[in-house]
Every structure is written in structure tokens, then in C-alpha cells.
Motif scaffolding. Structure first.
Motif, PDB file in Angstrom:
ATOM      1  N   UNK A  53      20.788 -14.180  -4.036  1.00  0.00           N
ATOM      2  CA  UNK A  53      19.407 -14.091  -3.556  1.00  0.00           C
ATOM      3  C   UNK A  53      18.992 -12.652  -3.284  1.00  0.00           C
ATOM      4  N   UNK A  54      19.977 -11.759  -3.247  1.00  0.00           N
ATOM      5  CA  UNK A  54      19.697 -10.370  -2.877  1.00  0.00           C
ATOM      6  C   UNK A  54      19.322  -9.521  -4.079  1.00  0.00           C
ATOM      7  N   UNK A  55      18.374  -8.620  -3.853  1.00  0.00           N
ATOM      8  CA  UNK A  55      17.997  -7.655  -4.886  1.00  0.00           C
ATOM      9  C   UNK A  55      17.628  -6.342  -4.220  1.00  0.00           C
ATOM     10  N   UNK A  56      17.766  -5.264  -4.956  1.00  0.00           N
ATOM     11  CA  UNK A  56      17.468  -3.934  -4.439  1.00  0.00           C
ATOM     12  C   UNK A  56      16.107  -3.495  -4.976  1.00  0.00           C
ATOM     13  N   UNK A  57      15.311  -2.898  -4.114  1.00  0.00           N
ATOM     14  CA  UNK A  57      13.988  -2.469  -4.558  1.00  0.00           C
ATOM     15  C   UNK A  57      13.537  -1.221  -3.802  1.00  0.00           C
ATOM     16  N   UNK A  58      12.472  -0.633  -4.285  1.00  0.00           N
ATOM     17  CA  UNK A  58      11.890   0.553  -3.654  1.00  0.00           C
ATOM     18  C   UNK A  58      10.767   0.137  -2.713  1.00  0.00           C
ATOM     19  N   UNK A  59      10.326   1.056  -1.895  1.00  0.00           N
ATOM     20  CA  UNK A  59       9.189   0.796  -1.016  1.00  0.00           C
ATOM     21  C   UNK A  59       7.953   0.489  -1.855  1.00  0.00           C
ATOM     22  N   UNK A  60       7.812   1.198  -2.960  1.00  0.00           N
ATOM     23  CA  UNK A  60       6.653   1.007  -3.825  1.00  0.00           C
ATOM     24  C   UNK A  60       6.617  -0.408  -4.385  1.00  0.00           C
ATOM     25  N   UNK A  61       7.762  -0.905  -4.810  1.00  0.00           N
ATOM     26  CA  UNK A  61       7.847  -2.281  -5.321  1.00  0.00           C
ATOM     27  C   UNK A  61       7.498  -3.274  -4.223  1.00  0.00           C
ATOM     28  N   UNK A  62       8.003  -3.034  -3.035  1.00  0.00           N
ATOM     29  CA  UNK A  62       7.712  -3.908  -1.896  1.00  0.00           C
ATOM     30  C   UNK A  62       6.204  -3.974  -1.648  1.00  0.00           C
ATOM     31  N   UNK A  63       5.561  -2.827  -1.666  1.00  0.00           N
ATOM     32  CA  UNK A  63       4.126  -2.760  -1.424  1.00  0.00           C
ATOM     33  C   UNK A  63       3.328  -3.518  -2.484  1.00  0.00           C
TER      34      UNK A  63
END
Length: 261
Positions: A236-246
Motif C-alpha cells: 500500500x506504500x508509495x513514495x512521492x514528492x510534495x508536488x505530487x501530493x499537492x
């Protein structure tokens, strides 16, 4: 075949019966019957689990989140693919744990001290998929300083709080780990394992996704060790950037404050 007369041409017109056949109400009734049958089967299994718990584990508490809580029973049945024995086994452990951990006694006041560190909280808004958001700010977590029992209490309290925010028709929450500023002092494999164990055993299928935001290089070895311990939840875990989160998980209005520019 069906025969009808074309008034303009004055001669019979042969039309395939399939084109003139009106859908029978029996089809609709059949679909409804299947739905009703499915609901009835689920209710029957819920009763079966409840009776088994009452008969074999009568010392377990009753009421909300107790052995006679039909909503909770149905959730664990779904998690266990409607196996009565497996649902009973997992439910028994969950209900015992809730009593021993005193989940019902947790409150804003009881976790206030550890919550004031800012290490974790439930975001006020839902994400774009309608999920409550459990936020962890890793740089505020210091396992060598903070009481591990208090950390666990805060964790469970926030899970309960997030679940209470579930909108109608929604069943899962989103977990976000803000890893900006993460250092070795914040590393806590034991607590990370506790967190995922709590979800696996006591809140099954409630965690829909986990985002590790801006993970630094030093976090990768920790994740490499933790991943096998988390079983199915690791997927269920994935790594992302702040930009992707936004862009992908929030609107400008619902974005958590610590991710605003």
C-alpha cells in the motif's frame, strides 16, 4: 419471428422476435433476488459469528466494538472472505486487545501531552478521494525521548478519530508520512511495525494507502528492513514528492498547512 403490417406499404413485414421482445420484469426481479440473497447470506453469517462469540467467548464485552456489534462483525467477515472461523479468531483477538489497551478510554485530553509534539494528527479535510487523512511528521518523533506507550496511545487514538470522520460509503483512510527533515534520531522501526500491526490485526482493511513524502536517502535502508515485517500492507506504500501530493491528493483549499508554500 413476428409478423406485423406496414401501413405505408400495405404488406406484411417480418421482424425478428428479438427486436420486438420487451424486457421481462423477471430479469429485474432476478437481479434484486440475487442482491437480497447476498444480503440475507451476510446477515446469516453475522448472526452465526455473533452466536459463536456469545457461546464460546461469553466473557468478551458487548456493545460498540464488542462481540455483539454486528457492524464490526460484518467488517471482519469481509476481511476474512466470509470465513466464520477466521472471522471469529481475528475478532476475538481484536476485542480482547481493545479491552486491554483501553481504547474506549482514550481522549484528546489523555493524549494531549504527546500530541503537542506535533508528531501526528488527523487532518481537518478529506483528500480528493473522500478519505480521512492521518498525518505523521517524522522529524518531530524522537523515540529516545518520548514514552513509547504514549506514542502507541496517540497512534490508536488518531486511528479511531480518523475512522469517525469516514463519510457515508467510504471505508478507508489515507496515511501520510512527511519525511522532510528526517534523521537517524527519528528512526523507529519498532513503532513503525507497531503501527502496521495495529492496522493488520485490529483495523483490517481500513488503511487504503500510505504515502512517504520526500523520503531522504537515509530512510531507504530503514524501509528495506521494515518492508518484510509489514506483510501485505507494504504494497500500500508509495513514495512521492510534495508536488505530487499537492496535485493528486488535495485541492488548494484542503491541502495540509505544512505542505503549503
Amino acid at each position: 419471428m413476428a409478423i406485423c403490417t406496414c401501413h405505408n406499404l400495405g404488406r406484411p413485414l417480418i421482424v425478428p422476435l428479438s427486436l420486438t421482445k420487451i424486457p421481462s420484469r423477471n430479469c429485474k426481479f432476478s437481479v434484486q433476488s440475487c442482491s437480497l440473497s447476498s444480503n440475507q447470506s451476510q446477515k446469516k453469517l453475522v448472526v452465526e459469528v455473533k452466536e459463536k462469540l456469545g457461546r464460546d467467548y461469553h466473557s468478551l464485552p458487548v456493545g460498540k466494538n464488542g462481540r455483539d456489534d454486528e457492524e464490526m462483525i460484518l467488517w471482519f467477515l469481509k476481511d476474512r472472505k466470509f470465513s466464520v472461523d477466521e472471522a471469529v479468531s481475528k475478532l476475538t483477538k481484536a476485542i480482547k486487545w481493545r479491552a486491554e489497551f483501553r481504547v474506549s478510554e482514550l481522549s484528546e485530553e489523555s493524549v494531549k501531552s504527546i500530541a503537542n509534539t506535533g508528531k501526528a494528527y488527523v487532518h481537518d479535510s478529506l483528500d480528493v478521494y473522500g478519505r480521512p487523512v492521518l498525518m505523521v511528521v517524522a522529524s518531530n518523533h524522537f523515540p529516545a525521548v518520548h514514552d513509547p506507550i504514549e506514542n502507541e496511545k496517540l497512534c490508536v487514538f488518531l486511528i479511531e478519530k480518523a475512522l469517525q470522520k469516514l463519510p457515508a460509503g467510504k471505508e478507508q483512510i489515507l496515511g501520510i508520512f512527511d519525511l522532510r527533515g528526517f534523521s537517524n534520531e527519528n528512526a523507529d522501526l519498532k513503532f513503525l511495525t507497531f503501527l502496521f500491526n495495529v492496522f493488520y490485526y485490529y483495523y483490517p482493511s481500513r488503511l487504503g494507502q500510505v504515502l512517504f513524502v520526500e523520503a531522504p536517502f537515509i530512510f531507504k535502508p530503514i524501509w528495506h528492513v521494515a518492508k518484510p515485517l509489514l506483510r501485505s500492507y507494504a504494497s500500500l506504500a508509495s513514495f512521492c514528492s510534495v508536488e505530487t501530493l499537492r496535485k493528486e491528493y488535495f485541492t488548494e483549499e484542503t491541502l495540509p498547512t505544512n505542505f503549503r508554500e
